[in-house]
Each structure stands twice: as C-alpha cells, then as structure tokens.
Design a protein around this motif. Structure first.
Motif, PDB file in Angstrom:
ATOM      1  N   LEU A   9      30.642 -28.190 -28.892  1.00 55.97           N
ATOM      2  CA  LEU A   9      31.255 -28.781 -30.071  1.00 55.97           C
ATOM      3  C   LEU A   9      32.722 -29.097 -29.792  1.00 55.97           C
ATOM      4  O   LEU A   9      33.384 -28.402 -29.026  1.00 55.97           O
ATOM      5  CB  LEU A   9      31.151 -27.828 -31.276  1.00 55.97           C
ATOM      6  N   SER A  10      33.190 -30.142 -30.446  1.00 57.37           N
ATOM      7  CA  SER A  10      34.600 -30.495 -30.345  1.00 57.37           C
ATOM      8  C   SER A  10      35.409 -29.695 -31.351  1.00 57.37           C
ATOM      9  O   SER A  10      34.869 -28.904 -32.132  1.00 57.37           O
ATOM     10  CB  SER A  10      34.784 -31.999 -30.588  1.00 57.37           C
ATOM     11  N   PHE A  11      36.712 -29.907 -31.366  1.00 60.28           N
ATOM     12  CA  PHE A  11      37.564 -29.175 -32.304  1.00 60.28           C
ATOM     13  C   PHE A  11      37.279 -29.573 -33.738  1.00 60.28           C
ATOM     14  O   PHE A  11      37.475 -28.781 -34.659  1.00 60.28           O
ATOM     15  CB  PHE A  11      39.032 -29.422 -31.961  1.00 60.28           C
ATOM     16  N   THR A  12      36.791 -30.792 -33.934  1.00 64.01           N
ATOM     17  CA  THR A  12      36.463 -31.255 -35.284  1.00 64.01           C
ATOM     18  C   THR A  12      35.067 -30.846 -35.723  1.00 64.01           C
ATOM     19  O   THR A  12      34.684 -31.105 -36.866  1.00 64.01           O
ATOM     20  CB  THR A  12      36.577 -32.781 -35.345  1.00 64.01           C
ATOM     21  N   GLY A  13      34.270 -30.223 -34.836  1.00 65.28           N
ATOM     22  CA  GLY A  13      32.939 -29.776 -35.193  1.00 65.28           C
ATOM     23  C   GLY A  13      31.826 -30.723 -34.803  1.00 65.28           C
ATOM     24  O   GLY A  13      30.663 -30.446 -35.122  1.00 65.28           O
ATOM     25  N   ASP A  14      32.125 -31.821 -34.117  1.00 66.42           N
ATOM     26  CA  ASP A  14      31.099 -32.765 -33.696  1.00 66.42           C
ATOM     27  C   ASP A  14      30.507 -32.334 -32.352  1.00 66.42           C
ATOM     28  O   ASP A  14      31.196 -31.798 -31.485  1.00 66.42           O
ATOM     29  CB  ASP A  14      31.685 -34.175 -33.567  1.00 66.42           C
ATOM     30  N   LYS A  15      29.228 -32.603 -32.189  1.00 69.03           N
ATOM     31  CA  LYS A  15      28.559 -32.273 -30.932  1.00 69.03           C
ATOM     32  C   LYS A  15      28.890 -33.339 -29.896  1.00 69.03           C
ATOM     33  O   LYS A  15      28.652 -34.524 -30.084  1.00 69.03           O
ATOM     34  CB  LYS A  15      27.046 -32.203 -31.148  1.00 69.03           C
ATOM     35  N   ILE A  16      29.452 -32.907 -28.783  1.00 76.63           N
ATOM     36  CA  ILE A  16      29.877 -33.838 -27.744  1.00 76.63           C
ATOM     37  C   ILE A  16      29.085 -33.672 -26.453  1.00 76.63           C
ATOM     38  O   ILE A  16      29.318 -34.415 -25.493  1.00 76.63           O
ATOM     39  CB  ILE A  16      31.384 -33.658 -27.440  1.00 76.63           C
ATOM     40  N   GLY A  17      28.179 -32.717 -26.423  1.00 71.72           N
ATOM     41  CA  GLY A  17      27.388 -32.535 -25.209  1.00 71.72           C
ATOM     42  C   GLY A  17      26.665 -31.210 -25.215  1.00 71.72           C
ATOM     43  O   GLY A  17      26.586 -30.506 -26.239  1.00 71.72           O
ATOM     44  N   GLU A  18      26.127 -30.884 -24.055  1.00 67.26           N
ATOM     45  CA  GLU A  18      25.397 -29.642 -23.878  1.00 67.26           C
ATOM     46  C   GLU A  18      25.781 -29.018 -22.541  1.00 67.26           C
ATOM     47  O   GLU A  18      26.216 -29.716 -21.617  1.00 67.26           O
ATOM     48  CB  GLU A  18      23.878 -29.858 -23.927  1.00 67.26           C
ATOM     49  N   THR A  19      25.624 -27.720 -22.459  1.00 70.23           N
ATOM     50  CA  THR A  19      25.884 -26.988 -21.216  1.00 70.23           C
ATOM     51  C   THR A  19      24.796 -25.949 -21.028  1.00 70.23           C
ATOM     52  O   THR A  19      24.114 -25.559 -21.988  1.00 70.23           O
ATOM     53  CB  THR A  19      27.266 -26.315 -21.254  1.00 70.23           C
ATOM     54  N   GLN A  20      24.633 -25.516 -19.804  1.00 66.93           N
ATOM     55  CA  GLN A  20      23.586 -24.555 -19.474  1.00 66.93           C
ATOM     56  C   GLN A  20      24.213 -23.242 -19.043  1.00 66.93           C
ATOM     57  O   GLN A  20      25.212 -23.213 -18.330  1.00 66.93           O
ATOM     58  CB  GLN A  20      22.683 -25.089 -18.355  1.00 66.93           C
ATOM     59  N   LEU A  21      23.579 -22.163 -19.492  1.00 66.20           N
ATOM     60  CA  LEU A  21      24.003 -20.817 -19.134  1.00 66.20           C
ATOM     61  C   LEU A  21      22.818 -20.113 -18.482  1.00 66.20           C
ATOM     62  O   LEU A  21      21.810 -19.848 -19.132  1.00 66.20           O
ATOM     63  CB  LEU A  21      24.477 -20.053 -20.370  1.00 66.20           C
ATOM     64  N   ASP A  22      22.940 -19.856 -17.205  1.00 65.49           N
ATOM     65  CA  ASP A  22      21.870 -19.238 -16.420  1.00 65.49           C
ATOM     66  C   ASP A  22      22.367 -17.893 -15.909  1.00 65.49           C
ATOM     67  O   ASP A  22      23.111 -17.819 -14.938  1.00 65.49           O
ATOM     68  CB  ASP A  22      21.468 -20.146 -15.256  1.00 65.49           C
ATOM     69  N   ILE A  23      21.973 -16.820 -16.605  1.00 70.94           N
ATOM     70  CA  ILE A  23      22.433 -15.484 -16.245  1.00 70.94           C
ATOM     71  C   ILE A  23      21.234 -14.561 -16.071  1.00 70.94           C
ATOM     72  O   ILE A  23      20.124 -14.855 -16.520  1.00 70.94           O
ATOM     73  CB  ILE A  23      23.387 -14.904 -17.321  1.00 70.94           C
ATOM     74  N   LYS A  24      21.493 -13.454 -15.416  1.00 72.18           N
ATOM     75  CA  LYS A  24      20.442 -12.473 -15.191  1.00 72.18           C
ATOM     76  C   LYS A  24      20.180 -11.676 -16.461  1.00 72.18           C
ATOM     77  O   LYS A  24      21.056 -11.493 -17.299  1.00 72.18           O
ATOM     78  CB  LYS A  24      20.846 -11.514 -14.069  1.00 72.18           C
ATOM     79  N   ALA A  25      18.953 -11.172 -16.576  1.00 74.88           N
ATOM     80  CA  ALA A  25      18.579 -10.339 -17.714  1.00 74.88           C
ATOM     81  C   ALA A  25      17.480  -9.392 -17.279  1.00 74.88           C
ATOM     82  O   ALA A  25      16.670  -9.712 -16.398  1.00 74.88           O
ATOM     83  CB  ALA A  25      18.116 -11.188 -18.901  1.00 74.88           C
ATOM     84  N   ALA A  26      17.465  -8.227 -17.882  1.00 81.11           N
ATOM     85  CA  ALA A  26      16.423  -7.259 -17.581  1.00 81.11           C
ATOM     86  C   ALA A  26      15.113  -7.698 -18.211  1.00 81.11           C
ATOM     87  O   ALA A  26      15.102  -8.374 -19.245  1.00 81.11           O
ATOM     88  CB  ALA A  26      16.826  -5.881 -18.103  1.00 81.11           C
ATOM     89  N   PRO A  27      13.967  -7.351 -17.640  1.00 77.97           N
ATOM     90  CA  PRO A  27      12.676  -7.715 -18.235  1.00 77.97           C
ATOM     91  C   PRO A  27      12.506  -7.065 -19.597  1.00 77.97           C
ATOM     92  O   PRO A  27      13.169  -6.061 -19.913  1.00 77.97           O
ATOM     93  CB  PRO A  27      11.659  -7.203 -17.212  1.00 77.97           C
ATOM     94  N   PRO A  28      11.629  -7.596 -20.440  1.00 81.62           N
ATOM     95  CA  PRO A  28      11.505  -7.072 -21.813  1.00 81.62           C
ATOM     96  C   PRO A  28      11.147  -5.598 -21.886  1.00 81.62           C
ATOM     97  O   PRO A  28      11.569  -4.916 -22.818  1.00 81.62           O
ATOM     98  CB  PRO A  28      10.404  -7.952 -22.426  1.00 81.62           C
ATOM     99  N   ASP A  29      10.369  -5.084 -20.941  1.00 87.16           N
ATOM    100  CA  ASP A  29       9.942  -3.691 -21.047  1.00 87.16           C
ATOM    101  C   ASP A  29      11.045  -2.703 -20.690  1.00 87.16           C
ATOM    102  O   ASP A  29      10.936  -1.514 -21.034  1.00 87.16           O
ATOM    103  CB  ASP A  29       8.715  -3.450 -20.158  1.00 87.16           C
TER     104      ASP A  29
END
Length: 302
Positions: A59-79
């Motif tokens: 989002l921009s400072f005015t609140g408009d959507k200007i694009g997308e980004t990806q976040l690829d991080i590690k996570a523990a399995p659900p169990d």
C-alpha cells in the motif's frame, strides 16, 4: 424428548487459529489405538522445517494498492508449531526474570532470642520467640530466595519460533511503502492515526510496525509514541512476544527484505557472518591471552 443443539460461532482470527497450527488429518488413520511396547522408547527425530510462501499487498501512503510482494520464510510443521512457539515464548519471558526476590527465615531475622513471657500461668499461648512465622515481623516459611531462572534454547530453535509466529500472522499483514519522509516538520499524532486509518488499521487494535533501522526517524517515532496500541520495532528489537501480542502486522519493503534474508530458506549468509564474528572474538581473546603471557614471561626473566 426434546433435543437441544448448540452452535459455536467462529472466533476472530488469532495466533492459535491460524491454519499453520491445525494438523492435517489423514484419511488412513484408524480410530482404534493399539498398544506397542516399542512406542514407549524416546526416539530422536530431526527438526523438520517447512517453507511458507505468501503474497502480501503493498500500500502507498495514501492507502492505495500499488503492488504486491512475496514473503518466503521458514515455519515449523503444524504438528510441532505450537510446541516450538510455546518453548520460545516461555524462554523469553522466563529469561527476563531478575530472580532477586528474597525473604528472611526465622533464623535470619534479627532478635527473638529471649522468650517473650513465661511458659505457664499467663493464660496466653506459649511462645518461644518473637520471630516465629506466626507473628508479624517474624520469619517467612518457604519464602523466595534469589535464583537463576535462565533457560537455554538453541539459536536455530528460537529463530524458527519467530519465523513460525510471523508465518501465522501473514493473514493479518500488510506492507506499506517507506513513509519516513512523509512526517516532516512538527510531529503530530493525529496525522499518524489518519495514515493508519487509510491503511485499514484500527487505532484501538494492537498493531506492530516492523521497519528498518534508518526508517525510524525522530518525527515518525514521536508521532507514534502516544498511541498506546502501537508498537514500533526494528530488526534489532524484534521479539516473539510482540509478534504474538499484535493483532495487525505492518511491514516496510526493507523489513520484508530482512525477513526473507534472515528467516527465509536461504539464510546461510547470516549464519556464516555470525560464525565468523564468533571466531574473530575467540581469536582476539586468544591473542590477548598470548600477549599477557609473553609480558609475564619477560617480567619473570627480568
């Protein structure tokens, strides 16, 4: 005979209601449980890690959507996600305890050596000391004593707990472009609250802003300081408790880049840097000890 049915309303999204903490049930699992003597033996399993890829709107400072980004991080399995995060948060909270609480027993309290009054012919209960735990000013029974509450946790396990908590909060996460230059002049809390509303954030809900070190200017910090539900962190101050305690997570592009590099799949660069720093510190200590030994030998020879 009348029957009553109850319906449970779904609660609001929270850390423990995230899909990452819901184990996947296989259809092949049977309902009957069989006892196996070998199952009582403790089996050491390697720590399994999964990768969570999410697309977050920018989002921009005015609140408009200007694009997308990806976040690829590690996570523990659900169990095992709950156990990993629980161990991380308990370790952080318990390591903050100073452990300086101390009380005096009846043997440590000053005075009380003389018998207060005779044993008999007074009509009162028998007393042998004024420092008994039954009287005010006396000792304390089983009271606290100074102790060390520190719990050790592996570095990779703590890092996995933080990345798992962030992965669970991605559903309530947005990315906002750099706004450090938007608050120029005199800092005003009213302008920061207006910006939060444009981004879809409720000032009454707990929000966590993760920004770069250089992005937290004095005007930004002063403008958000009086908002009690807002917490502004940098990579240096990022911790597990504030992530779990927040309802909304706001990132900047610099913070996204840091998370992908620090908690992503390919984060060997940070591990190598930390190992090199430790080796340099160890070598520096060794050189210092060698220098001290040489000076001591020279003095001895002299």
């Amino acid at each position: 005979m009348a029957t009553f049915t109850t319906t449970i309303q779904p609660s609001s999204l929270s850390f423990f209601s995230s899909s990452i903490f819901l184990p996947k049930l296989s259809s092949s699992s049977s309902s009957s449980l069989t006892f196996r003597p070998n199952s009582l033996k403790t089996q050491t399993k390697p720590l399994s890690v999964t990768s969570e890829l999410a697309t977050i709107p920018v989002l921009s400072f005015t609140g408009d959507k200007i694009g997308e980004t990806q976040l690829d991080i590690k996570a523990a399995p659900p169990d095992t996600a709950r156990a990993v995060v629980h161990r991380g948060i308990i370790t952080d909270l318990q390591n903050k305890r100073r452990g300086t609480a101390s009380t005096l027993t009846r043997a440590e309290v000053r005075g009380g050596g003389k018998k207060p009054y005779p044993q008999k012919k007074t009509g009162r209960a028998r007393r042998g000391s004024t420092r008994t735990p039954l009287r005010p000013g006396g000792g304390v029974v089983f009271g606290p004593k100074p102790r060390d509450w520190t719990i050790k946790i592996n570095r990779k396990e703590k890092r996995l707990a933080i990345s798992t908590a962030i992965a669970s909060a991605l559903i309530n996460t947005i990315v906002v472009e750099d706004f450090m230059n938007k608050f120029e002049g005199k800092p005003k809390t009213k302008e920061f609250i207006a910006a939060m509303k444009r981004w879809g954030l409720d000032p009454k809900e707990k929000s966590l802003f993760l920004m770069g070190e250089e992005e937290v200017t004095d005007n930004v910090r002063l403008s958000s300081r009086n908002i009690g539900t807002l917490k502004m962190l940098t990579p240096r101050t990022l911790n597990l408790f504030d992530i779990l305690n927040a309802d909304k997570l706001v990132l900047t592009p610099a913070a996204v880049e840091y998370l992908n590099a620090r908690y992503g799949v390919n984060n060997s660069a940070y591990d190598d840097d930390e190992e090199e720093e430790e080796e340099e510190e160890y070598e520096g200590e060794g050189e210092g000890e060698e220098g001290q030994g040489t000076e001591a030998d020279e003095n001895t020879n002299a």
